[in-house]
Design an enzyme around this catalytic site. Sequence first.
Site, PDB file in Angstrom:
ATOM      1  N   ASN A 275       0.788  -1.233   0.000  1.00  0.00           N
ATOM      2  CA  ASN A 275       0.000   0.000   0.000  1.00  0.00           C
ATOM      3  C   ASN A 275       0.822   1.285   0.000  1.00  0.00           C
ATOM      4  O   ASN A 275       0.312   2.340  -0.381  1.00  0.00           O
ATOM      5  CB  ASN A 275      -1.038  -0.008   1.125  1.00  0.00           C
ATOM      6  CG  ASN A 275      -0.424  -0.047   2.494  1.00  0.00           C
ATOM      7  OD1 ASN A 275       0.761  -0.329   2.644  1.00  0.00           O
ATOM      8  ND2 ASN A 275      -1.215   0.232   3.517  1.00  0.00           N
TER       9      ASN A 275
ATOM     10  N   GLU B  90       5.392  -3.561  11.684  1.00  0.00           N
ATOM     11  CA  GLU B  90       4.126  -2.840  11.717  1.00  0.00           C
ATOM     12  C   GLU B  90       3.141  -3.702  10.961  1.00  0.00           C
ATOM     13  O   GLU B  90       3.256  -3.893   9.757  1.00  0.00           O
ATOM     14  CB  GLU B  90       4.251  -1.468  11.062  1.00  0.00           C
ATOM     15  CG  GLU B  90       3.018  -0.627  11.318  1.00  0.00           C
ATOM     16  CD  GLU B  90       2.526   0.091  10.089  1.00  0.00           C
ATOM     17  OE1 GLU B  90       1.310  -0.002   9.823  1.00  0.00           O
ATOM     18  OE2 GLU B  90       3.339   0.717   9.397  1.00  0.00           O
TER      19      GLU B  90
ATOM     20  N   CYS C 251      -3.162   0.606   6.984  1.00  0.00           N
ATOM     21  CA  CYS C 251      -3.202  -0.046   8.290  1.00  0.00           C
ATOM     22  C   CYS C 251      -3.843   0.873   9.318  1.00  0.00           C
ATOM     23  O   CYS C 251      -4.455   0.420  10.274  1.00  0.00           O
ATOM     24  CB  CYS C 251      -1.808  -0.475   8.716  1.00  0.00           C
ATOM     25  SG  CYS C 251      -0.677   0.892   8.716  1.00  0.00           S
TER      26      CYS C 251
END
Length: 478
Positions: free
Chosen positions: A158, A253, A287
């Site tokens: 992304n 992450e 996210c």
Amino acid sequence: ETGVFKYYSEEEWKKSSSGKTVGIVNPTTRKTQFKVQACSQAEVNKVMEIAKIAQKAWAKTPLWKRAELLHKAAAILKEHKSPIADCLVKEIAKPAKDSVTEVVRSGDLISYCAEEGVRILGQGTFLVSDSFPGNERTKYCLTSKIPLGVVLAIPPFNYPVNLAVSKIAPALIAGNSLVLKPPTQGAVSCLHMVHCFHLAGFPKGLISCVTGKGSEIGDFLTMHPGVNCISFTGGDTGISISKKAGMIPLQMELGGKDACIVLEDADLDLAAANIVKGGLSYSGQRCTAVKIVLVMESVADALMEKVNAKVAKLTVGPPEDNCDITPVVSESSANFIEGLVMDAKEKGATFCQPYKREGNLIWPLLLDNVRPDMRIAWEEPFGPVLPVVRIGSVEEGIHHCNASNFGLQGCIFTKDINKAMIISDAMETGTVQINSAPARGPDHFPFQGIKDSGIGSQGITNSINMMVKVKSTVINLP
Ligand code: G3H
């Protein structure tokens, strides 16, 4: 026409000896857009070997020179913003404007990192022994920050450029070498970004970029004995990487299920704007996207009216046209999202818009009256579908937020700062935003998740500090 791209090693662009390539499917056309090399394990071994050698010399390169090269790379990256943004549009269907923003933000991140690096790495500490009981002033301790060695960077689809440089720049300024494994969707954008570092003139072998199938080189890379640190952003793969990795620092992450708690006294226009932007920009594939709205029952109807009015104005279509909602990254992702929607439908959620999908393109959808027995109350769709749970008390909202396996960010909308602080303290997330949607940036802010959302803390300063080790030298006086 399908472009075939080479991988980057030893300052050269190479074809893999495997003779194989991996196709990158354009999410909009669903046709193969590009091909990248399917690197072999032997090629990974070679890259690791040269990364280790290059790092030794790089660690001795003056800090100001390292910074100078990073500034150069940042400037070149910005000059290349259009072709890189075009790749992002084709590989990950990010709206054209946002694709340019990603590249510019990345250039700024590199420059900031260079500046921050010369400051924080230019300082050490000096301690004397007689502050600890039983000691005379006979020991002087000098500390400095030394590099870890070879950093393996694995960014997600992304933000293939931005979340690559957020790992590359701190690693390099701190004196490490860097091996990049791009995501398949986004690999060509990553290769183009690496080309900018190449043009800046970094030493041979310091940066490598290996492309290929996760099944062939994924574990091989993350478990490679030559790797001294892994910085990963992505999904649950990060959990398995953490379990298999050696005794090395990890920066992870992973996912998030960021809650947006809306109180009775909230500015509902502000909340609605942030829910739509926070939940649906880049079609919810962030996210930090708002992934569940927890709204007090008394203001729920009013909020939903405002949110739905904004959703109705969103444009849906190809990224080239700068539509707000663009196709999600892959067919399997679209199928997964659809599965969550169907589950919610069977269990009685209220559909604020009709469910509509064409290929990978899913129209924005708000699901009201979501209950805890629905999968979408807990799982992250990573798509333009946003569940809304109506709550009877603030405690209920906090409870829902904390019952999640994730703990990335959360947000609260209220005009009462005291209440906001109490709720922020109670929310088990790495960051809480008051009166704004969750977001990672500005990129120098600390960024971290708890529970399944990650390990360690990012943000420019934290990433630099994570990619070094403290070294002490103690002078012992007679
Ligand atoms: O997808 C994960 C990113 O770290 C989120 O970054 O808040 O800038 O969209 P963002």
